[in-house]
Write a protein that holds these residues in place. Sequence first.
Motif: not given
Length: 349
Positions: A78-79, A97-104, A142-144, A162-164
């Motif tokens: 978990t990130r 606790l951050l999500s493992d994946t970046i949401p759409d 947005v960046l994704q 935070e998000y990779i």
Amino acid sequence: MELEQLIQQAAALGASDLHLAVGLPPKLRVDGSLTDLEGYPSLTDEDCQELAASLTGDQAQRLIRGGELDFSRTIAGTRIRGNLFRQQGHLSIALRLLSDTIPDLNTLGLPSAALEFPQLNRGIVLVTGETGSGKSTTLAAVLQRINETRRKHIITLEDPIEYIHTPRQCLISQREIGSDTASYADGLRAVLREDPDIILIGEMRDLTTIETALTAAETGHLVFATLHTNSAADSIDRMVDVFPQGRQRQIRMQLSMTLQAVLSQQLLPHRVKGRVLACELMVVNSAIRNLIREGKTPQIANSLATSADQGGITMDNSILRLYRQRLISAQTACAAAHDPERMKKAAVL
């Protein structure tokens, strides 16, 4: 007490945060409310020191010198984003606790006009709200989307990361304050020499940061940034008021030319389970540019209320829409509204 086990259980229970403090059992924040993690005794001073040591590694001296330490890493799959701090002579730990994946981007419940942020070419977009309102998640999404659809160089300055992001169409350079660069000021001084198209500033904290962001936007870059404010008008005042009185007119002029949009967020408890997003969105048009330039920020709220045809929405109208969709209770709607009395009448309380 194993930190990996605590984080695994917190993630399994859908917690957004894990808090560890002397004299209390581990506590979780689930759907916005704190609760004890069952099956654990109260933490001792030794427990907290051991958990902190497992987190800080070679950064321990920064904690000793400064009294607090920000960090981010992946633990037990978990990130997490964390802060270690001293209180009353003891160490305490707060972990997000951050999500493992970046949401759409389309799944976040944002106003339709906000879905156009990834197509912008220049200017400043602010995402604002209190801690835990989902600002980082929105910007990551947005960046994704940009990463998936455009060929650009994105540079982020974050404290901590935070998000990779995995580069797809874009080149993405993620710089962490404290390890990759000494400060936001230092990182921003260098950023315009690093050939960016898009810049993400984790938080607009001071005069230097805001000044550099305005300069970057004026020179044709697209800048995304966050502020801890609760409305579009508050965001403009916060940025202007950082500067000495003699410079504020110039800053209002720069803002009026570069600001593209302000998105203010709240996460509200769902009627049944989870949380839902309420948003105020100000899309900057010619009328709002004039108000910014003339320092008439109190009138922005009225202008925003009449700009629905351009995609704008006030926070209270967003909350009222969630209530009418039966996603939140009337009590939640009134507690979150900027104008509780109007909300009481609209929600027929």
